[in-house]
Design an enzyme around this catalytic site. Structure first.
Site, PDB file in Angstrom:
ATOM      1  N   LYS A  22       0.839  -1.210   0.000  1.00 25.45           N
ATOM      2  CA  LYS A  22       0.000   0.000   0.000  1.00 25.45           C
ATOM      3  C   LYS A  22       0.871   1.257   0.000  1.00 25.45           C
ATOM      4  CE  LYS A  22      -1.578   1.588   4.088  1.00 25.45           C
ATOM      5  NZ  LYS A  22      -1.272   2.981   4.436  1.00 25.45           N
ATOM      6  N   ASN A  23       1.859   1.289   0.893  1.00 28.64           N
ATOM      7  CA  ASN A  23       2.635   2.519   1.060  1.00 28.64           C
ATOM      8  C   ASN A  23       3.600   2.773  -0.095  1.00 28.64           C
ATOM      9  OD1 ASN A  23       1.222   3.036   3.334  1.00 28.64           O
ATOM     10  ND2 ASN A  23       2.860   2.521   4.775  1.00 28.64           N
ATOM     11  N   ARG A  92      -4.537  10.815   4.056  1.00 28.22           N
ATOM     12  CA  ARG A  92      -3.365  11.651   4.332  1.00 28.22           C
ATOM     13  C   ARG A  92      -2.396  11.677   3.155  1.00 28.22           C
ATOM     14  NH1 ARG A  92      -2.337  13.530   8.995  1.00 28.22           N
ATOM     15  NH2 ARG A  92      -0.235  13.901   8.280  1.00 28.22           N
ATOM     16  N   PRO A 122       2.236  16.685  11.307  1.00 24.89           N
ATOM     17  CA  PRO A 122       2.315  17.893  10.471  1.00 24.89           C
ATOM     18  C   PRO A 122       3.017  17.616   9.143  1.00 24.89           C
ATOM     19  CG  PRO A 122       3.908  18.009  12.266  1.00 24.89           C
ATOM     20  CD  PRO A 122       3.147  16.724  12.448  1.00 24.89           C
ATOM     21  N   ASP A 124       5.137  20.155   7.819  1.00 21.11           N
ATOM     22  CA  ASP A 124       6.055  21.296   7.698  1.00 21.11           C
ATOM     23  C   ASP A 124       7.313  20.952   6.889  1.00 21.11           C
ATOM     24  OD1 ASP A 124       6.419  19.585   9.952  1.00 21.11           O
ATOM     25  OD2 ASP A 124       7.965  20.933  10.713  1.00 21.11           O
ATOM     26  N   ASP A 304       5.354   0.612  12.035  1.00 21.67           N
ATOM     27  CA  ASP A 304       4.172  -0.083  11.515  1.00 21.67           C
ATOM     28  C   ASP A 304       4.094  -1.544  11.942  1.00 21.67           C
ATOM     29  OD1 ASP A 304       3.419   2.249  10.319  1.00 21.67           O
ATOM     30  OD2 ASP A 304       4.076   1.693   8.305  1.00 21.67           O
ATOM     31  N   ILE A 326       8.589   7.244  16.729  1.00 18.33           N
ATOM     32  CA  ILE A 326       8.207   7.910  15.467  1.00 18.33           C
ATOM     33  C   ILE A 326       6.916   8.722  15.622  1.00 18.33           C
ATOM     34  CG2 ILE A 326       7.729   7.574  12.990  1.00 18.33           C
ATOM     35  CD1 ILE A 326      10.541   6.646  13.732  1.00 18.33           C
ATOM     36  N   ARG A 396      -8.382  -0.433   4.952  1.00 13.78           N
ATOM     37  CA  ARG A 396      -7.546   0.542   4.219  1.00 13.78           C
ATOM     38  C   ARG A 396      -6.184  -0.033   3.905  1.00 13.78           C
ATOM     39  NH1 ARG A 396      -8.414   6.530   6.420  1.00 13.78           N
ATOM     40  NH2 ARG A 396      -7.084   6.879   4.646  1.00 13.78           N
TER      41      ARG A 396
HETATM   42  N1  EPU Z   1       6.657  14.690  10.532  1.00 11.18           N
HETATM   43  C1  EPU Z   1       6.706  16.043  10.819  1.00 11.18           C
HETATM   44  N2  EPU Z   1       6.680  16.933   9.774  1.00 11.18           N
HETATM   45  C2  EPU Z   1       6.603  16.523   8.476  1.00 11.18           C
HETATM   46  C3  EPU Z   1       6.556  15.140   8.184  1.00 11.18           C
HETATM   47  C4  EPU Z   1       6.577  14.238   9.239  1.00 11.18           C
HETATM   48  O1  EPU Z   1       6.774  16.440  11.981  1.00 11.18           O
HETATM   49  O2  EPU Z   1       6.587  17.384   7.573  1.00 11.18           O
HETATM   50  C5  EPU Z   1       6.684  13.706  11.640  1.00 11.18           C
HETATM   51  C6  EPU Z   1       5.401  12.897  11.691  1.00 11.18           C
HETATM   52  O3  EPU Z   1       4.387  13.568  12.417  1.00 11.18           O
HETATM   53  C7  EPU Z   1       5.858  11.626  12.371  1.00 11.18           C
HETATM   54  C8  EPU Z   1       7.286  11.451  11.842  1.00 11.18           C
HETATM   55  O4  EPU Z   1       7.695  12.751  11.387  1.00 11.18           O
HETATM   56  O5  EPU Z   1       5.873  11.797  13.752  1.00 11.18           O
HETATM   57  C9  EPU Z   1       7.417  10.443  10.712  1.00 11.18           C
HETATM   58  O6  EPU Z   1       6.585  10.801   9.645  1.00 11.18           O
HETATM   59  P1  EPU Z   1       6.863  10.341   8.123  1.00 11.18           P
HETATM   60  O7  EPU Z   1       6.741  11.559   7.270  1.00 11.18           O
HETATM   61  O8  EPU Z   1       8.123   9.572   8.077  1.00 11.18           O
HETATM   62  O9  EPU Z   1       5.661   9.364   7.871  1.00 11.18           O
HETATM   63  P2  EPU Z   1       4.479   9.474   6.808  1.00 11.18           P
HETATM   64  O10 EPU Z   1       5.041   9.729   5.457  1.00 11.18           O
HETATM   65  O11 EPU Z   1       3.418  10.380   7.307  1.00 11.18           O
HETATM   66  C10 EPU Z   1       4.604   6.926   6.235  1.00 11.18           C
HETATM   67  C11 EPU Z   1       3.633   5.784   6.156  1.00 11.18           C
HETATM   68  C12 EPU Z   1       3.211   5.401   7.562  1.00 11.18           C
HETATM   69  C13 EPU Z   1       4.456   4.991   8.346  1.00 11.18           C
HETATM   70  C14 EPU Z   1       5.466   6.146   8.347  1.00 11.18           C
HETATM   71  C15 EPU Z   1       6.773   5.805   9.044  1.00 11.18           C
HETATM   72  C16 EPU Z   1       2.498   6.089   4.034  1.00 11.18           C
HETATM   73  C17 EPU Z   1       1.261   6.448   3.297  1.00 11.18           C
HETATM   74  N3  EPU Z   1       2.470   6.193   5.367  1.00 11.18           N
HETATM   75  O12 EPU Z   1       3.910   8.002   6.872  1.00 11.18           O
HETATM   76  O13 EPU Z   1       2.358   4.268   7.432  1.00 11.18           O
HETATM   77  O14 EPU Z   1       4.093   4.688   9.677  1.00 11.18           O
HETATM   78  O15 EPU Z   1       5.759   6.519   6.984  1.00 11.18           O
HETATM   79  O16 EPU Z   1       7.366   4.701   8.463  1.00 11.18           O
HETATM   80  O17 EPU Z   1       3.489   5.715   3.437  1.00 11.18           O
HETATM   81  C18 EPU Z   1       0.695   2.759   8.086  1.00 11.18           C
HETATM   82  O18 EPU Z   1       0.887   2.174   7.014  1.00 11.18           O
HETATM   83  O19 EPU Z   1      -0.017   2.293   9.017  1.00 11.18           O
HETATM   84  C19 EPU Z   1       1.314   4.077   8.303  1.00 11.18           C
HETATM   85  C20 EPU Z   1       0.919   4.922   9.240  1.00 11.18           C
END
Ligand code: EPU
Length: 416
Positions: A22-23, A92, A122, A124, A304, A326, A396
């Site tokens: 999925k991711n 998201r 966020p 950011d 995850d 995380i 999902r």
């Molecule tokens: N973060 C920030 N600012 C940003 C981006 C991230 O503060 O601009 C923080 C997030 O709030 C979090 C941490 O950094 O605390 C990690 O976030 P990251 O951006 O790495 O994760 P993501 O892209 O939002 C993806 C997966 C998640 C998985 C995480 C970590 C997808 C669609 N989602 O999320 O998958 O947990 O990477 O590996 O790829 C899941 O599949 O259940 C899931 C939540």
């Protein structure tokens, strides 16, 4: 709302085929907006988020044709920079539209994602790094409005190796003028899969899988066919299912190469994991023991898989600790596991699990995708009936989970 009803206590045995990731699928699908010709993506899991993303692409003006586990996408000249709020809001990952839309159209409008059950999440770092390429952003009625002239390559150092942030940068920088360097980039296999897809379309990305990624911008991308990688988290979840049920499972299409840390942790608990040519065999043991885990960006232990290990530790001997670094609020499943008889203490970002519990079935409520998986796992081990509510979260991210589990002997059914 659908529920899953599980009668626990049956060791699972047989073959499970792992679906596409999925991711990896979501950013790759959105990345097809960068290509004016036809892109055919295969190996897609049949999941709600995949369906929503394809619907989103259609609303952005792409023509999409789905056939089995493939989709053909043409993002021709009719591409639009915005999609209806109601759809974008439900997922998201739609924030990953920003990169491709800015690169192709110089404009983008997406809903600013709110917080979710596992944390504030966020964006950011996405916005700051896109700004380095020359984009600027305004907030309008809860939407982010992005605009730019042609993007220009830049040197970006991420504060944290964000998965989505790195993906958005890949999606934007492939068509930028000049070279972009990403430092402290995410090394997750799904990020590399996106880079491989973009390279198959003619992009010039190197260093994916390391924390230093270089992207040499190109004028345009061309048609390609691509198969998404198998889902490492789904595979890890079925490994946990073999473990918690006292079973013996063979996983087909299992991405062992992306699961080193997870497999090492299963082995430390006492599971036997044998990676073969075409299947990976996972056997439980009567002597499973609790261990300590700290979630980390890849190649560390994945957040995850944290909830699934917590469920497994509830029935293993001794006690273990899980530190979640995380996401700030990813222990909601612990409270539900406790309703089944688990003994877990949470203190800040750390959970202490006392094992050797005899779990007893009860109604429980899923709060997010991986939390749902941990409750299903606990249900497989619990005596009596466990009813898992709010399983739309599970739908999902896990393709036909109840069918796959039933095929290997689980007593599980969906109540509509
Ligand atoms: N973060 C920030 N600012 C940003 C981006 C991230 O503060 O601009 C923080 C997030 O709030 C979090 C941490 O950094 O605390 C990690 O976030 P990251 O951006 O790495 O994760 P993501 O892209 O939002 C993806 C997966 C998640 C998985 C995480 C970590 C997808 C669609 N989602 O999320 O998958 O947990 O990477 O590996 O790829 C899941 O599949 O259940 C899931 C939540």
């Amino acid at each position: 709302m659908d529920e899953l009803i599980i009668q626990g206590g049956k060791p699972l045995s047989g073959k499970v085929r792992i679906s596409g990731s999925k991711n990896a699928a979501l950013p790759i699908l959105l990345g097809s907006m960068l290509v004016p010709g036809e892109v055919v993506i295969s190996g897609l899991p049949e999941l709600q988020d995949v369906g929503t993303t394809i619907e989103l692409l259609t609303l952005f003006g792409c023509s999409c044709r789905r056939e089995g586990d493939s989709v053909s996408i043409v993002a021709g000249s009719g591409l639009k920079p915005e999609a209806p709020y109601d759809l974008v809001r439900t997922m998201r990952a739609s924030v990953l539209c920003l990169g491709p839309l800015l690169a192709r159209l110089g404009r983008a409008r997406v809903a600013l994602p709110g917080g979710c059950a596992i944390g504030s999440r966020p964006i950011d770092m996405h916005l700051r790094s896109l700004e380095k390429l020359g984009a600027s952003f305004d907030l309008d009625s809860g939407d982010i409005l992005g605009h730019c002239e042609r993007l220009r390559g830049a040197h970006v150092v991420f504060d944290f190796p964000t998965v989505g942030g790195t993906e958005n940068m890949l999606l934007a920088a492939v068509l930028a003028e000049g070279e972009t360097i990403l430092e402290n980039a995410a090394r997750e296999p799904e990020v590399s899969d996106l880079a491989e897809f973009l390279n198959a379309c003619g992009a010039r990305i190197s260093g994916q899988g390391t924390s230093l990624i270089r992207i040499k911008g190109v004028e345009s991308l061309r048609n390609c066919r691509y198969t998404v990688m198998p889902d490492r988290i789904e595979a890890g979840t079925y490994m946990a299912a073999a473990g918690i049920s006292g079973g013996d499972l063979q996983l087909e299409n299992c991405p062992d190469w992306a699961l080193d840390t997870v497999i090492a942790k299963f082995r430390e608990m006492g599971l036997e994991v044998e990676a073969g040519e075409s299947v990976t065999r996972v056997r439980s043991s009567p002597d499973l023991a609790c261990i300590d885990i700290v979630t980390q960006p890849y190649p560390g232990f994945p957040t995850d898989m944290q909830a699934q290990f917590m469920a497994l530790m509830c029935v293993a001997s001794g006690s273990g600790m899980i530190q979640e670094t995380i996401f700030e609020n990813r222990f909601l499943h612990a409270l539900e596991l406790m309703r089944l008889g688990a003994q877990i203490k949470i203190s800040g970002d750390t959970a202490l699990i006392r094992g050797e519990r005899r779990l007893i079935g009860a109604p429980v409520q899923a709060s997010d995708l991986r939390a749902s998986a941990s409750l299903v796992l606990a249900g497989l081990a619990a005596r009596g009936t466990t009813t898992v509510r709010r399983i739309y979260h599970l739908d999902r991210g896990y393709e036909r989970m109840e069918d796959k589990l039933a095929q290997v002997g689980a007593r599980i059914r969906r109540k509509k």
